[in-house]
Design an enzyme around this catalytic site. Structure first.
Site, short mmCIF file in Angstrom:
data_model
loop_
_atom_site.label_atom_id
_atom_site.label_comp_id
_atom_site.label_asym_id
_atom_site.label_seq_id
_atom_site.Cartn_x
_atom_site.Cartn_y
_atom_site.Cartn_z
N CYS A 2 0.86 -1.18 0.00
CA CYS A 2 0.00 0.00 0.00
C CYS A 2 0.90 1.23 0.00
O CYS A 2 2.11 1.12 0.15
CB CYS A 2 -0.86 0.02 1.25
N ARG A 27 1.40 1.55 -6.07
CA ARG A 27 1.63 0.60 -4.97
C ARG A 27 0.35 -0.13 -4.56
O ARG A 27 0.39 -1.09 -3.80
CB ARG A 27 2.16 1.36 -3.74
N TRP A 74 -3.82 -1.81 -1.22
CA TRP A 74 -3.81 -3.04 -2.00
C TRP A 74 -4.21 -4.12 -1.01
O TRP A 74 -3.46 -4.46 -0.09
CB TRP A 74 -2.41 -3.30 -2.56
N ASN A 100 0.82 -0.04 6.10
CA ASN A 100 1.28 -0.85 4.97
C ASN A 100 1.99 -2.05 5.57
O ASN A 100 2.89 -1.87 6.39
CB ASN A 100 2.24 0.01 4.12
N GLY A 101 1.58 -3.25 5.22
CA GLY A 101 2.22 -4.45 5.78
C GLY A 101 1.16 -5.42 6.24
O GLY A 101 -0.02 -5.30 5.89
N GLU A 488 8.99 -14.07 -20.12
CA GLU A 488 8.78 -12.67 -19.78
C GLU A 488 7.72 -12.05 -20.70
O GLU A 488 6.87 -11.28 -20.25
CB GLU A 488 10.12 -11.91 -19.87
N LYS A 492 4.29 -10.34 -19.40
CA LYS A 492 3.91 -8.96 -19.72
C LYS A 492 2.49 -8.93 -20.27
O LYS A 492 1.68 -8.11 -19.88
CB LYS A 492 4.85 -8.36 -20.78
N GLU A 495 -0.27 -9.92 -17.60
CA GLU A 495 -0.49 -9.02 -16.46
C GLU A 495 -1.16 -7.70 -16.85
O GLU A 495 -1.87 -7.13 -16.04
CB GLU A 495 0.79 -8.78 -15.64
N HIS A 511 5.60 -31.89 -26.76
CA HIS A 511 5.39 -32.69 -25.54
C HIS A 511 4.07 -32.32 -24.84
O HIS A 511 3.91 -32.61 -23.66
CB HIS A 511 6.57 -32.51 -24.58
N LYS A 610 2.86 -2.63 -7.67
CA LYS A 610 4.21 -2.58 -8.22
C LYS A 610 5.18 -3.49 -7.50
O LYS A 610 5.96 -4.19 -8.12
CB LYS A 610 4.71 -1.13 -8.19
O1 M6R Z 1 10.63 -5.27 -7.30
P1 M6R Z 1 10.92 -6.65 -7.74
O2 M6R Z 1 11.83 -6.72 -8.92
O3 M6R Z 1 11.42 -7.53 -6.62
O4 M6R Z 1 9.53 -7.26 -8.19
C1 M6R Z 1 9.41 -8.60 -8.54
C2 M6R Z 1 8.06 -8.86 -9.19
O5 M6R Z 1 7.03 -8.62 -8.29
C3 M6R Z 1 7.85 -8.00 -10.44
O6 M6R Z 1 8.87 -8.19 -11.36
C4 M6R Z 1 6.52 -8.35 -11.11
O7 M6R Z 1 6.55 -9.64 -11.60
C5 M6R Z 1 6.21 -7.33 -12.22
N1 M6R Z 1 4.85 -6.86 -12.10
C6 M6R Z 1 6.33 -7.91 -13.57
O8 M6R Z 1 6.05 -6.98 -14.57
#
Ligand code: M6R
Length: 615
Positions: A2, A27, A74, A100-101, A488, A492, A495, A511, A610
């Protein structure tokens, strides 16, 4: 995770809080709220949804005052409702708290509080904290800053878990209290005003003088000053730092989305990752932050790379890069697995944790677990003030600048660039000759320009995105170092556009994956001109034989792909170990344009935040 923003001074707190919340929206963005003290009482405004909804609520129901705390949520405990939005209040209704936490023992504490007559209005773990602090404060014999700080201390000693918090109380009108353990909190120092936030981006428009709080520290902020102590009641040393970037660098500029801006920043972020780290004289890389001599590095016989999400994919690509340049065995681990797996690590194993934010809970736990076992554990981070950056035994900064879009883009290519530097450094200590080192350096120096050239494909990729945007699912395939790029690319796309997509090594097709091939399910092959190009061609043929549409990422000058694929995107040629830094860019752009085409909220995809500061 958050976001928290708090202000105390002589100006109207509301614009500062709302501006800060907008900057912290990455966040968390499922609900938001503010508590503003107007000199007489504290006014609470909350709403479900984005900060814009909170702004509308405040327009209908204005508040003003020069002290305030605020929060963008969040959800972890409790659904997304107005009741669960922060700030939360204590039994008296006079104390307001944002958090936050995660409070892990909240259920036990809540039951005990209920037995003592407290009534709860939300399903959150946070509300327990508000009641605990309020209860301790109501037991105090005086009502002043010191007794509020002491009440917070008593409350925090009862909780297990993580917190970044901020508290105001209507009975102590001239102070905001904050505390942290495991969730970042930064103090901003202004002239007769102070700020508290989860991230400097929320306050950098007002001040660049900041103090990053450490775990178990409590801060009491007033307009004219502040005091930092610890949960155990001692004084705490602190250091004032200057924020290096300006408020402009956390703005979107002329781009419609942060993600697009950050994709286009990659020529510079790759250049910044290389800056000052290539040494022509010794034909090697200089990474002083590792805090290791060449003799130390020479004895490393195994490397373990740990991360989550995109950082994990970067680690997988890093495995190929380091193994091909330095011939040292590399293993990659999801941080969430590493922390509980008890992986055997011998003395000459070097562990790297990889994290853009430097705050990801699982990655931080993996760092601590590795260190607990006495291992030298290094960090590859973007956020220099982050917990991982501070707790690791050394490491390499990405220098990518703030990454605000929830989808990681420029941090990924910076991570790969750092792995290339590491491969060069470790390779030069082993088998790479001076001449080979110089050749690698020459290729790396060209990278920023090649990244810029790859970005020129943007318009072509936007057109391809339009053509395929309404597909129900996508497959991403690549071999060798392009397999992590396939993963990756799939991450992308899913998400930010919510289209089901997955990545595989191309040869895995037969397979099982091949069962998914239909005319409606496009496959994306990353097939640059490399040692396995012909193998990829065979796999593409297998898809085409089943009428599956194929988009291929190939190398400039290639003509073979165009003959069998529906669409081809050609990227500049470069040595195979650097190609992933280029081949991921069309996939970033493709997912971006598909998401835009579908009307998705690119920078704030549903259910995500994030960085994930909870387990
Ligand atoms: O801040 P970080 O690199 O540790 O974050 C890791 C993942 O949470 C982050 O890469 C996440 O998968 C992204 N949303 C991907 O785009």
């Amino acid at each position: 995770m958050c976001g928290i923003v708090a202000y105390i001074g002589h100006s109207n707190a509301l614009p500062v809080l709302m501006d800060g919340l907008r900057r912290l929206e990455y966040r968390g963005y499922d609900s938001a709220g503010v508590a503003i003290f107007d000199g007489g009482q504290i006014h609470l405004r909350k709403s479900v949804g984005r900060i814009a909804n909170l702004a509308e609520e405040i327009e209908r129901n204005p508040v003003s005052g020069s002290i305030g705390i605020s929060h963008t949520r969040w959800a972890t405990h409790g659904a997304v409702t107005r009741e669960n939005a922060h700030p939360h209040t204590d039994k008296s209704g006079r104390l307001h708290l944002v958090h936050n936490g995660v409070i892990e023992n909240y259920q036990i504490l809540r039951d005990q509080l209920i037995e003592r007559g407290h009534v709860f209005h939300s399903q959150t773990d946070t509300e327990v904290l508000a009641h605990l602090v309020g209860e301790a404060f109501d037991r105090a014999t005086s009502r002043n800053v010191a007794s509020l700080v002491e009440a917070l201390r008593q409350a925090l000693r009862q909780v297990v878990g993580t917190y970044g918090i901020s508290v105001v109380h209507a009975d102590v009108a001239d102070v905001i209290i904050g505390a942290r353990r495991g969730s970042p909190l930064v103090l901003g120092i202004g002239k007769n005003e102070h700020f508290l936030a989860s991230d400097v981006s929320a306050i950098v428009a007002y001040t660049r003088d900041v103090v990053y709080l450490n775990d178990y520290e409590i801060i009491a902020l007033q307009a004219e000053g502040f005091e930092i102590t610890t949960v155990s009641g001692n004084g705490a040393d602190y250091q004032v730092s200057k924020v290096e970037y300006s408020a402009d660098s956390v703005d979107k500029g002329h781009y419609p989305h942060y993600m697009l801006k950050e994709i286009h920043e990659q020529p510079n972020s790759v250049r910044d990752a290389l800056r000052g780290r290539l040494c022509l004289e010794e034909a090697t890389a200089k990474l002083g932050g590792l805090n290791m001599s060449n003799a130390d590095l020479r004895s490393v016989d195994r490397i373990v790379l740990v991360g989550c999400g995109t950082a994990f994919h970067a680690a997988l690509a890093g495995e190929y890069l380091i193994e091909s340049l330095a011939h040292i065995p590399v293993e990659c681990e999801f941080a969430s697995e590493f922390r509980y797996r008890n992986i055997p690590l011998d003395r000459d194993t070097l562990v790297f944790v990889v994290s853009q934010s430097g705050e990801t809970a699982d990655t931080l736990a993996a760092l601590r677990e590795s260190q607990r076992k006495g291992h030298r554990t290094l960090g590859i981070c973007n956020n220099v003030a982050s917990t991982i950056a501070r707790e690791s035994d050394g490491g390499v900064y990405m220098h990518a600048g703030p990454e605000i879009g929830v989808a990681a883009t420029k941090s990924f290519t910076s991570q790969l660039t750092i792995f290339a530097l590491l491969g060069l450094l470790l390779g030069r200590i082993r088998h790479l000759s001076h001449g080979e080192g110089l050749e690698i350096i020459a290729s790396m120096e060209k990278l920023p320009d090649l990244v810029a050239r790859t970005l020129l494909l943007d318009a072509q990729i936007a057109a391809i995105a339009k053509k395929y945007a309404h597909s129900k699912s996508f497959l991403f395939m690549g071999r060798q170092a392009q397999f992590p790029i396939a993963l990756e690319g799939a991450l992308k796309l899913k998400e930010i556009s919510y289209i089901s997509s997955s990545g595989y090594p191309s040869a895995e097709l037969k397979h099982g994956v091949i069962a998914l091939i239909t005319e409606e399910a496009p496959s994306i092959f990353i097939a640059p001109r490399d040692a396995v190009f012909e193998k990829n061609i065979s796999n593409i043929e297998e898809v085409k034989a089943r009428k599956g549409p194929v988009i291929a990422i190939g190398t400039e000058g290639d003509t073979a792909l165009a003959k069998i694929c529906d669409d081809v995107i050609l990227i500049p040629d470069c040595p195979h170990y650097l190609t992933p830094i280029l081949s991921v860019i069309p996939l970033q752009l493709l997912s971006y344009h598909i998401a835009v085409e579908l009307g998705c909220d690119v920078d704030k995809p549903r259910n995500l935040a994030k960085s994930v500061t909870v387990e």
